[in-house]
Scaffold this active site. Sequence first.
Site, PDB file in Angstrom:
ATOM      1  N   PRO A 228      -5.022   8.670  -3.680  1.00  0.00           N
ATOM      2  CG  PRO A 228      -3.026   9.950  -4.157  1.00  0.00           C
ATOM      3  CD  PRO A 228      -4.599   9.562  -4.313  1.00  0.00           C
ATOM      4  CB  CYS A 229      -6.703   8.082   1.138  1.00  0.00           C
ATOM      5  SG  CYS A 229      -6.781   5.937   0.537  1.00  0.00           S
ATOM      6  CE1 TYR A 230      -0.661   5.868  -1.596  1.00  0.00           C
ATOM      7  CE2 TYR A 230       1.045   7.147  -0.809  1.00  0.00           C
ATOM      8  CZ  TYR A 230       0.493   6.614  -1.888  1.00  0.00           C
ATOM      9  OH  TYR A 230       0.999   6.804  -3.075  1.00  0.00           O
TER      10      TYR A 230
END
Length: 105
Positions: A55-57
Amino acid sequence: MKQQNFREKVYQLTSQIPHGKVATYGQLAKLAGSPGAARAVGMLMKTNQHPEIVPCYKVVASDGSLTGYSAGEGIVTKKEKLLHDGVAFDKNKVDLTKSQWQRSS
DNA sequence: TGATTGACAGCGT
DNA sequence: CACGCTGCCAATC
């Protein structure tokens, strides 16, 4: 625990970020074994080979600023995702004072 | 194999 | 407080 490749560790750590929390590139780099490799971490997110487990966010700049993001509307979508995740926000930036990820429990 | 890039971090102005 | 420049690391071309 065998030392995996830098990029494997970064992906692993990012996938371990709990709900409602975020981590900085520098933090992940340090946990991955190379403090200072914040830029390298960002590049791994950009190349992003594991969008389903990373979940790079949840990864923001040291200052809480949302940077990059190669999907959706970019920063806008990233901010929305974090808000939806229960992260404490401060205007346009994440409130690291409340939502920065703690180290391995 | 070598050179360049890149979603950062820290310090200075 | 806002903006700019330099330095570090790993991946990619």
